[in-house]
Design a protein around this motif. Structure first.
Motif, PDB file in Angstrom:
ATOM      1  N   SER A   1     -90.702 -19.320  48.344  1.00 16.10           N
ATOM      2  CA  SER A   1     -91.997 -19.429  48.763  1.00 16.10           C
ATOM      3  C   SER A   1     -92.508 -20.838  49.036  1.00 16.10           C
ATOM      4  CB  SER A   1     -93.057 -18.668  47.963  1.00 16.10           C
ATOM      5  OG  SER A   1     -93.127 -19.219  46.684  1.00 16.10           O
ATOM      6  N   LEU A   2     -91.801 -21.684  48.018  1.00 17.02           N
ATOM      7  CA  LEU A   2     -92.086 -23.090  48.282  1.00 17.02           C
ATOM      8  C   LEU A   2     -91.026 -23.750  49.386  1.00 17.02           C
ATOM      9  CD1 LEU A   2     -92.366 -23.941  44.626  1.00 17.02           C
ATOM     10  CD2 LEU A   2     -94.128 -23.546  46.295  1.00 17.02           C
ATOM     11  N   GLY A   3     -90.108 -23.158  49.862  1.00 18.82           N
ATOM     12  CA  GLY A   3     -89.235 -23.668  50.933  1.00 18.82           C
ATOM     13  C   GLY A   3     -88.024 -24.620  50.244  1.00 18.82           C
ATOM     14  N   VAL A   4     -87.977 -24.518  48.936  1.00 22.16           N
ATOM     15  CA  VAL A   4     -87.033 -25.548  48.440  1.00 22.16           C
ATOM     16  C   VAL A   4     -85.459 -25.314  49.055  1.00 22.16           C
ATOM     17  CG1 VAL A   4     -86.147 -26.239  46.273  1.00 22.16           C
ATOM     18  CG2 VAL A   4     -88.560 -25.497  46.322  1.00 22.16           C
TER      19      VAL A   4
ATOM     20  N   GLY B   1     -89.033 -26.234  55.791  1.00 19.97           N
ATOM     21  CA  GLY B   1     -89.450 -26.314  54.429  1.00 19.97           C
ATOM     22  C   GLY B   1     -90.645 -26.681  54.044  1.00 19.97           C
ATOM     23  N   VAL B   2     -91.103 -27.648  54.899  1.00 17.94           N
ATOM     24  CA  VAL B   2     -92.618 -28.079  55.025  1.00 17.94           C
ATOM     25  C   VAL B   2     -93.504 -27.147  55.262  1.00 17.94           C
ATOM     26  CG1 VAL B   2     -94.323 -29.723  56.076  1.00 17.94           C
ATOM     27  CG2 VAL B   2     -92.155 -30.409  55.280  1.00 17.94           C
ATOM     28  N   ILE B   3     -93.251 -26.138  56.353  1.00 18.98           N
ATOM     29  CA  ILE B   3     -93.898 -25.157  56.977  1.00 18.98           C
ATOM     30  C   ILE B   3     -94.347 -24.079  55.608  1.00 18.98           C
ATOM     31  CG2 ILE B   3     -93.876 -23.267  58.551  1.00 18.98           C
ATOM     32  CD1 ILE B   3     -92.579 -25.026  60.560  1.00 18.98           C
ATOM     33  N   MET B   4     -93.271 -23.618  55.003  1.00 22.85           N
ATOM     34  CA  MET B   4     -93.043 -22.708  54.032  1.00 22.85           C
ATOM     35  C   MET B   4     -93.874 -23.302  52.829  1.00 22.85           C
ATOM     36  SD  MET B   4     -89.202 -21.121  53.872  1.00 22.85           S
ATOM     37  CE  MET B   4     -89.603 -19.730  53.020  1.00 22.85           C
TER      38      MET B   4
ATOM     39  N   VAL C   1     -94.724 -15.432  52.453  1.00 20.70           N
ATOM     40  CA  VAL C   1     -93.477 -16.528  52.760  1.00 20.70           C
ATOM     41  C   VAL C   1     -92.464 -16.540  51.459  1.00 20.70           C
ATOM     42  CG1 VAL C   1     -93.528 -19.116  52.210  1.00 20.70           C
ATOM     43  CG2 VAL C   1     -95.226 -18.087  53.691  1.00 20.70           C
ATOM     44  N   GLY C   2     -93.164 -15.953  50.505  1.00 21.53           N
ATOM     45  CA  GLY C   2     -92.001 -15.637  49.265  1.00 21.53           C
ATOM     46  C   GLY C   2     -91.028 -14.401  49.592  1.00 21.53           C
TER      47      GLY C   2
ATOM     48  N   GLY D   1     -82.470 -16.104  50.892  1.00 18.92           N
ATOM     49  CA  GLY D   1     -81.775 -16.134  49.921  1.00 18.92           C
ATOM     50  C   GLY D   1     -80.750 -15.079  49.834  1.00 18.92           C
ATOM     51  N   ILE D   2     -80.932 -13.908  49.954  1.00 14.56           N
ATOM     52  CA  ILE D   2     -80.005 -12.724  50.096  1.00 14.56           C
ATOM     53  C   ILE D   2     -79.128 -12.884  51.100  1.00 14.56           C
ATOM     54  CG2 ILE D   2     -79.717 -10.218  50.128  1.00 14.56           C
ATOM     55  CD1 ILE D   2     -82.574 -10.153  48.793  1.00 14.56           C
TER      56      ILE D   2
END
Length: 180
Positions: A102-105, A116-119, A149-150, A157-158
């Motif tokens: 959810s943080l776009g890391v 990443g910034v959008i997330m 977003v998360g 990730g999956i």
């Protein structure tokens, strides 16, 4: 002086031990290139080049000369290192997407800063709006934004972890595919 032939002092320095003339084979006389030519010092150009290559290889290898198999393998690209680097990037990006999606890391890790910034902005804005509007009892609606977003981060990730290394590299590292 002793008569031991292995000692340099016992070898007489006569003109007969040091060839002064250039020796040519029949191919050189006829105009064809020859590999048996010797220069004035008694060594061939090919032997001089091999000796120079061995000296330079020895200097770059801690004084140990390389044999032909070591010399040829030292200049081949390291394919295994590239594949393990992609596998490592895939694993790290997948785990970051699952746990910090959810943080776009995971987007920042792959070098995709705009997604990443959008997330990150969506998540932080959702939590801020929830906190500010919780007093009015409608703030719970804004919890859906960070949750969505998360969920996107979890799905990405999956997807990262289930792709092959070649597909992951082609789509996300080289192609910079931003979403899913």
């Amino acid at each position: 002086m002793t008569d031991d032939p292995s000692r340099p002092e016992s070898v007489p320095s006569t003109p007969s031990t040091r060839p002064e003339a250039v020796s040519l084979d029949k191919a050189a006389v006829s105009g064809a290139p020859s590999t048996n030519q010797t220069q004035e010092g008694g060594s061939s150009p090919w032997a001089d080049a091999q000796a120079a290559a061995a000296r330079s290889a020895a200097a770059g290898n801690g004084g140990v000369p390389l044999n032909s198999s070591q010399f040829s393998s030292s200049f081949q690209p390291q394919v295994g290192a590239v594949q393990s680097d992609v596998a490592q990037k895939k694993l790290v990006a997948g785990l970051l997407g699952i746990f910090l999606g959810s943080l776009g890391v995971h987007k920042f890790y792959l070098g995709m800063n705009q997604p990443g910034v959008i997330m990150l902005v969506c998540t932080v804005a959702g939590y801020l709006l929830f906190t500010l509007l919780a007093i009015i009892l409608i703030g719970f609606i804004f919890l859906l934004l960070p949750a969505a977003v998360g969920l996107v981060g979890l799905i990405e990730g999956i997807l990262y972890l289930t792709k092959s290394d070649a597909d992951f590299q082609r789509e996300y590292i080289v192609g910079k595919k931003a979403w899913f």
